[in-house]
Write a protein that holds these residues in place. Structure first.
Motif, PDB file in Angstrom:
ATOM      1  N   SER A  41       0.806  -1.212   0.000  1.00  0.00           N
ATOM      2  CA  SER A  41       0.000   0.000   0.000  1.00  0.00           C
ATOM      3  C   SER A  41       0.837   1.258   0.000  1.00  0.00           C
ATOM      4  O   SER A  41       0.321   2.347  -0.153  1.00  0.00           O
ATOM      5  CB  SER A  41      -0.920   0.012   1.227  1.00  0.00           C
ATOM      6  N   PHE A  42       2.141   1.109   0.199  1.00  0.00           N
ATOM      7  CA  PHE A  42       3.022   2.282   0.256  1.00  0.00           C
ATOM      8  C   PHE A  42       4.029   2.196  -0.870  1.00  0.00           C
ATOM      9  O   PHE A  42       4.433   1.118  -1.272  1.00  0.00           O
ATOM     10  CB  PHE A  42       3.716   2.319   1.612  1.00  0.00           C
ATOM     11  N   ASP A  43       4.450   3.337  -1.375  1.00  0.00           N
ATOM     12  CA  ASP A  43       5.259   3.381  -2.581  1.00  0.00           C
ATOM     13  C   ASP A  43       6.743   3.200  -2.349  1.00  0.00           C
ATOM     14  O   ASP A  43       7.519   3.220  -3.284  1.00  0.00           O
ATOM     15  CB  ASP A  43       5.049   4.708  -3.300  1.00  0.00           C
ATOM     16  N   THR A  44       7.174   3.085  -1.104  1.00  0.00           N
ATOM     17  CA  THR A  44       8.601   2.947  -0.832  1.00  0.00           C
ATOM     18  C   THR A  44       8.865   1.591  -0.228  1.00  0.00           C
ATOM     19  O   THR A  44       7.992   0.958   0.359  1.00  0.00           O
ATOM     20  CB  THR A  44       9.079   4.043   0.138  1.00  0.00           C
ATOM     21  N   LEU A  71       5.723   5.336   8.972  1.00  0.00           N
ATOM     22  CA  LEU A  71       5.440   5.858  10.307  1.00  0.00           C
ATOM     23  C   LEU A  71       3.950   5.761  10.611  1.00  0.00           C
ATOM     24  O   LEU A  71       3.118   6.134   9.779  1.00  0.00           O
ATOM     25  CB  LEU A  71       5.888   7.319  10.402  1.00  0.00           C
ATOM     26  N   GLU A  72       3.630   5.255  11.793  1.00  0.00           N
ATOM     27  CA  GLU A  72       2.247   5.171  12.253  1.00  0.00           C
ATOM     28  C   GLU A  72       2.195   5.445  13.753  1.00  0.00           C
ATOM     29  O   GLU A  72       3.195   5.301  14.465  1.00  0.00           O
ATOM     30  CB  GLU A  72       1.663   3.785  11.971  1.00  0.00           C
ATOM     31  N   LEU A  73       1.033   5.827  14.214  1.00  0.00           N
ATOM     32  CA  LEU A  73       0.830   6.060  15.642  1.00  0.00           C
ATOM     33  C   LEU A  73       0.926   4.733  16.392  1.00  0.00           C
ATOM     34  O   LEU A  73       0.317   3.738  16.006  1.00  0.00           O
ATOM     35  CB  LEU A  73      -0.536   6.709  15.881  1.00  0.00           C
ATOM     36  N   SER A  74       1.709   4.721  17.463  1.00  0.00           N
ATOM     37  CA  SER A  74       1.939   3.498  18.224  1.00  0.00           C
ATOM     38  C   SER A  74       0.648   3.000  18.867  1.00  0.00           C
ATOM     39  O   SER A  74      -0.235   3.778  19.243  1.00  0.00           O
ATOM     40  CB  SER A  74       2.998   3.755  19.304  1.00  0.00           C
ATOM     41  N   GLU A  75       0.551   1.664  18.970  1.00  0.00           N
ATOM     42  CA  GLU A  75      -0.607   1.064  19.628  1.00  0.00           C
ATOM     43  C   GLU A  75      -0.635   1.382  21.118  1.00  0.00           C
ATOM     44  O   GLU A  75      -1.679   1.257  21.770  1.00  0.00           O
ATOM     45  CB  GLU A  75      -0.581  -0.460  19.424  1.00  0.00           C
ATOM     46  N   ASN A  76       0.504   1.799  21.681  1.00  0.00           N
ATOM     47  CA  ASN A  76       0.541   2.169  23.101  1.00  0.00           C
ATOM     48  C   ASN A  76      -0.269   3.425  23.391  1.00  0.00           C
ATOM     49  O   ASN A  76      -0.666   3.657  24.533  1.00  0.00           O
ATOM     50  CB  ASN A  76       1.977   2.373  23.566  1.00  0.00           C
ATOM     51  N   VAL A  77      -0.456   4.227  22.331  1.00  0.00           N
ATOM     52  CA  VAL A  77      -1.294   5.431  22.499  1.00  0.00           C
ATOM     53  C   VAL A  77      -2.738   4.981  22.311  1.00  0.00           C
ATOM     54  O   VAL A  77      -3.299   5.021  21.212  1.00  0.00           O
ATOM     55  CB  VAL A  77      -0.897   6.525  21.485  1.00  0.00           C
ATOM     56  N   ASP A  78      -3.357   4.537  23.423  1.00  0.00           N
ATOM     57  CA  ASP A  78      -4.689   3.944  23.340  1.00  0.00           C
ATOM     58  C   ASP A  78      -5.803   4.876  23.779  1.00  0.00           C
ATOM     59  O   ASP A  78      -6.964   4.466  23.858  1.00  0.00           O
ATOM     60  CB  ASP A  78      -4.727   2.667  24.182  1.00  0.00           C
ATOM     61  N   TRP A  79      -5.454   6.115  24.042  1.00  0.00           N
ATOM     62  CA  TRP A  79      -6.480   7.030  24.532  1.00  0.00           C
ATOM     63  C   TRP A  79      -7.087   7.902  23.431  1.00  0.00           C
ATOM     64  O   TRP A  79      -7.943   8.745  23.696  1.00  0.00           O
ATOM     65  CB  TRP A  79      -5.918   7.933  25.628  1.00  0.00           C
ATOM     66  N   GLY A  95       5.783  12.220   6.673  1.00  0.00           N
ATOM     67  CA  GLY A  95       7.141  11.938   7.143  1.00  0.00           C
ATOM     68  C   GLY A  95       7.745  10.724   6.458  1.00  0.00           C
ATOM     69  O   GLY A  95       8.956  10.682   6.187  1.00  0.00           O
ATOM     70  N   SER A  96       6.916   9.717   6.180  1.00  0.00           N
ATOM     71  CA  SER A  96       7.414   8.543   5.466  1.00  0.00           C
ATOM     72  C   SER A  96       7.829   8.913   4.046  1.00  0.00           C
ATOM     73  O   SER A  96       8.892   8.497   3.559  1.00  0.00           O
ATOM     74  CB  SER A  96       6.333   7.464   5.424  1.00  0.00           C
ATOM     75  N   TYR A  97       6.985   9.690   3.375  1.00  0.00           N
ATOM     76  CA  TYR A  97       7.339  10.151   2.035  1.00  0.00           C
ATOM     77  C   TYR A  97       8.589  11.028   2.072  1.00  0.00           C
ATOM     78  O   TYR A  97       9.466  10.928   1.211  1.00  0.00           O
ATOM     79  CB  TYR A  97       6.176  10.953   1.428  1.00  0.00           C
ATOM     80  N   TYR A  98       8.642  11.894   3.087  1.00  0.00           N
ATOM     81  CA  TYR A  98       9.781  12.804   3.217  1.00  0.00           C
ATOM     82  C   TYR A  98      11.086  12.017   3.325  1.00  0.00           C
ATOM     83  O   TYR A  98      12.095  12.375   2.696  1.00  0.00           O
ATOM     84  CB  TYR A  98       9.596  13.688   4.449  1.00  0.00           C
ATOM     85  N   ARG A  99      11.092  10.952   4.131  1.00  0.00           N
ATOM     86  CA  ARG A  99      12.320  10.190   4.339  1.00  0.00           C
ATOM     87  C   ARG A  99      12.807   9.565   3.018  1.00  0.00           C
ATOM     88  O   ARG A  99      13.997   9.600   2.702  1.00  0.00           O
ATOM     89  CB  ARG A  99      12.087   9.102   5.380  1.00  0.00           C
ATOM     90  N   VAL A 100      11.899   8.998   2.251  1.00  0.00           N
ATOM     91  CA  VAL A 100      12.293   8.349   0.997  1.00  0.00           C
ATOM     92  C   VAL A 100      12.828   9.370  -0.005  1.00  0.00           C
ATOM     93  O   VAL A 100      13.880   9.171  -0.624  1.00  0.00           O
ATOM     94  CB  VAL A 100      11.095   7.582   0.398  1.00  0.00           C
ATOM     95  N   VAL A 101      12.111  10.481  -0.170  1.00  0.00           N
ATOM     96  CA  VAL A 101      12.545  11.515  -1.115  1.00  0.00           C
ATOM     97  C   VAL A 101      13.866  12.124  -0.663  1.00  0.00           C
ATOM     98  O   VAL A 101      14.766  12.377  -1.475  1.00  0.00           O
ATOM     99  CB  VAL A 101      11.454  12.596  -1.261  1.00  0.00           C
ATOM    100  N   SER A 102      13.998  12.342   0.649  1.00  0.00           N
ATOM    101  CA  SER A 102      15.217  12.948   1.178  1.00  0.00           C
ATOM    102  C   SER A 102      16.421  12.042   0.975  1.00  0.00           C
ATOM    103  O   SER A 102      17.514  12.507   0.619  1.00  0.00           O
ATOM    104  CB  SER A 102      15.032  13.265   2.660  1.00  0.00           C
TER     105      SER A 102
END
Length: 677
Positions: A41-44, A71-79, A95-102
């Motif tokens: 589902s992701f291009d990188t 990058l995704e929100l951690s499952e530990n953040v359950d609130w 941010g994920s796109y940024y890292r690949v392009v960078s």
């Protein structure tokens, strides 16, 4: 920015937002982590390391989809609610796109220093520069967003962040897709294809994508302009990655040595290289028309040729400086006027062409060299080639298939012996007969070899088809006979030489027939020999009268009537096209029938020497069919162009297709006893 260790002990949105800002520039943390995604589902694509960086190495596998990290929100953040989680993941995806392009941009821009082209892939480096500019704008937007977050007393909704970064939600997926394509074909994608990638795919109607693509193309155009400028002004091929549309056979990579005064051998080598330069249409960018590409090719060639003359004048150098300043001024503008560039290059081409022509005639006896070339290549020295073919037939070497290690040396020796025997040693140092294994794909052929011209079809004769004439041209004869012309002259030589060999074999067959006894098929065999010999000898006389006998005068006429090198080359090309059409070398069907006739010559020779007539009836029937096809082809509308049509009609007249020849062949059936006695 301050990087937080985690949010487990500090609940609330105020602690989550700084983590989100870090994630927007590709930095994971306690709240936003890199997760493995295998659904494509992701291009990188890549792998995770200790620093949470995304590797650009691809993990390929059929049926398993792409293996990616994002990058995704951690499952530990359950609130947070599910809707809020989805919204946060959509934002941090930048941010994920940024890292690949960078990563792609930095991997190419880091090797580009001081704007020089001394990198292995300059067009990819130019794309990297354009991407760096986009990333700078994006980082500024994130910094401003951080300032707004810090100044705000409470930021409970994510909509202000989405609104501030709305353009990048459209731009970054597009850039990530282009980077993915560039990575996949990094070694194979040339400059024109890189430009095409950002021309075609950018036509989305979205302003931010079209503006970004235009800026990236501008950086690529700077590479193209430097290549054009170096070639057109100095005659230097600045092509480290072999993606410039001008290509010199045997020359790879950049030429950084300044062109100055050299020894005569170096001057000749320089001019020879320039004559082998050609255009690869697949490498021409969309902004450069084919006409402009040809003019650029000629200007660089003429510049190198003028440098090869040791007595270049000071006036020519001042013209070079003026042209260079104007061309660089046109390339320095933000919007390049290619129409103006085309006019500059065309005027320069005309000017240099006249200068080269004047320098060439001032150099030496060019017409004498051309006369020798035409006579030897077109076999206008009958005694030489008659002696050569006789030596080849008497030798046992040419009966067996050629041995690659010795074939070329044997051919050269036979040719030199023939020249010595007839006393024609004036061109011994310049001419030779060599053999190349044209059936071997790994055989490296010289640039002048006829096999490179796919518009002509030389009929095959036997295993020694690799024989060809090699001519060491003396300066400045290369200017009148560039590589593409010598290829066609070489094809004409091969056609006439194989035809002469076939005719000599036919004479041997006739002698064998006279010795043999009369058999049931003897009369048909004699008739076939008569028809086959008549066809091949008439075609040989046709080539002699239509091409060979007029070649020297035609070439001298071209030289005397030309006012510039461009004019001479156009007239010479027109003449070569004319004689190729007359010989029908450009008609595959005609040459195919002629090749079949050569096979009948060898088969008839085998039967006559063995004294057997097994399979002759089938061969004779096949010969008559091919014989009729040849006649039908000569009468077809395909061969009725103005010049060729007149010549073909004269060939038909020589072949005497008015019934007389057939009647004469029939008489041979009853006169067989007299014929072989």
């Amino acid at each position: 920015m301050t990087q937080y260790e985690g949010i487990d002990d500090v609940p609330g949105w105020n602690n989550l937002i700084p983590e989100l800002l870090l994630g927007l520039v590709g930095c994971g943390g306690g709240a936003f982590v890199w997760n493995r995604i295998e659904d494509g589902s992701f291009d990188t694509q890549g792998s995770q390391d200790k620093d949470d960086s995304v590797s650009t190495e691809h993990l390929n596998g059929e049926g398993c989809g792409r293996v990616t990290y994002r990058l995704e929100l951690s499952e530990n953040v359950d609130w947070v609610t599910s809707a809020e989680r989805e919204q946060l993941n959509r934002i941090v995806m930048l941010g994920s796109y940024y890292r690949v392009v960078s990563e792609y941009a930095h991997s190419h821009v880091d090797v580009l220093k001081d704007g020089a082209l001394r990198v292995s892939m300059p067009y990819h480096a130019a794309v990297g520069q354009g991407l760096m500019e986009v990333l700078d704008v994006y980082r500024d937007a994130v910094v401003k967003l951080e300032e707004c977050v810090v100044s705000a007393t409470c930021l409970r909704s994510m909509f202000p962040l989405e609104r501030a970064l709305s353009e990048f939600f459209e731009l970054f997926p597009f850039l990530a897709r282009q980077v993915h394509v560039l990575k996949d074909s990094e070694d194979a994608m040339i400059g024109a294809e890189v430009l095409h990638l950002f021309e075609q795919n950018a036509q989305t109607g979205i302003p931010i994508i079209e503006g970004c693509s235009e800026r990236i193309r501008w950086h690529c155009y700077q590479v193209l302009c430097k290549q054009i400028y170096s070639w057109a002004v100095y005659g230097r091929l600045l092509d480290p990655s072999n993606d410039f549309f001008i290509h010199i056979e045997g020359v790879k990579g950049p030429q950084y040595t300044h062109i100055g005064k050299r020894g005569m051998n170096q001057h000749i080598r320089l001019a020879q290289e320039s004559q082998s330069a050609n255009i690869l249409s697949s490498r021409i960018p969309g902004v450069v028309s084919l006409g402009l590409a040809r003019d650029i090719l000629y200007v660089g060639q003429y510049t190198r040729i003028l440098d090869s003359f040791q007595h270049a004048t000071q006036g020519s150098l001042s013209v070079e400086d003026t042209f260079g300043r104007r061309l660089w001024g046109a390339f320095s503008k933000d919007l390049i006027d290619w129409v103006y560039v085309k006019k500059l290059v065309y005027d320069r081409k005309v000017q240099l062409s006249e200068m080269v022509w004047n320098e060439m005639y001032a150099y030496g006896n060019i017409e004498g060299q051309i006369g020798s070339f035409v006579d030897l290549v077109l076999q206008n020295r009958g005694a030489l080639y008659a002696d050569l073919i006789e030596r080849m037939n008497e030798s046992t070497i040419y009966i067996e298939p050629p041995i690659p290690e010795r074939a070329s040396a044997c051919a050269s020796c036979s040719f030199q012996e023939a020249m010595f025997h007839v006393g024609d040693t004036g061109e011994l140092d310049n001419f030779s007969m060599v053999w190349y294994d044209v059936t071997n794909p790994s055989q490296l052929l010289p640039v002048w070899h006829p096999a490179y011209d796919d518009t002509i079809f030389v009929p095959s004769y036997d295993e020694w088809d690799g024989l060809c004439i090699e001519y060491t041209m003396q300066w400045p004869m290369h200017l009148v006979f560039p590589v593409k012309f010598t290829r066609r002259y070489g094809a004409l030589w091969q056609l006439m030489f194989r035809l002469s060999r076939a005719l000599y074999t036919m004479k041997t067959v006739r002698q064998e027939m006279r010795k043999s006894r009369v058999k049931s098929t003897g009369r048909k065999m004699v008739a076939m020999h008569h028809q086959l010999y008549h066809l091949l000898s008439t075609y040989a006389m046709f080539l002699q009268s239509e091409i060979v006998s007029h070649s020297s005068s035609r070439i001298h006429g071209i030289l005397s009537s030309s006012s510039s090198l461009i004019d001479a080359e156009l007239k010479h090309e027109e003449y070569l096209t004319d004689i190729i059409e007359v010989s029908c070398l450009d008609v595959k069907q005609v040459m195919g029938v002629l090749e079949a006739m050569f096979s009948f010559v060898k088969a008839l020779n085998t039967l006559s020497t063995s004294g057997s007539d097994q399979g002759f009836d089938d061969m004779y029937a096949s010969f008559l069919a091919k014989y009729n096809v040849f006649y039908q082809l000569l009468q077809s509308n395909q061969l009725q162009s103005k010049r060729r049509g007149e010549a073909i009609r004269r060939l038909l007249l020589k072949l005497n297709y008015n019934g007389f020849f057939d009647m004469n062949a029939q008489k041979q059936l009853t006169a067989h006893e007299l014929y072989i006695s």
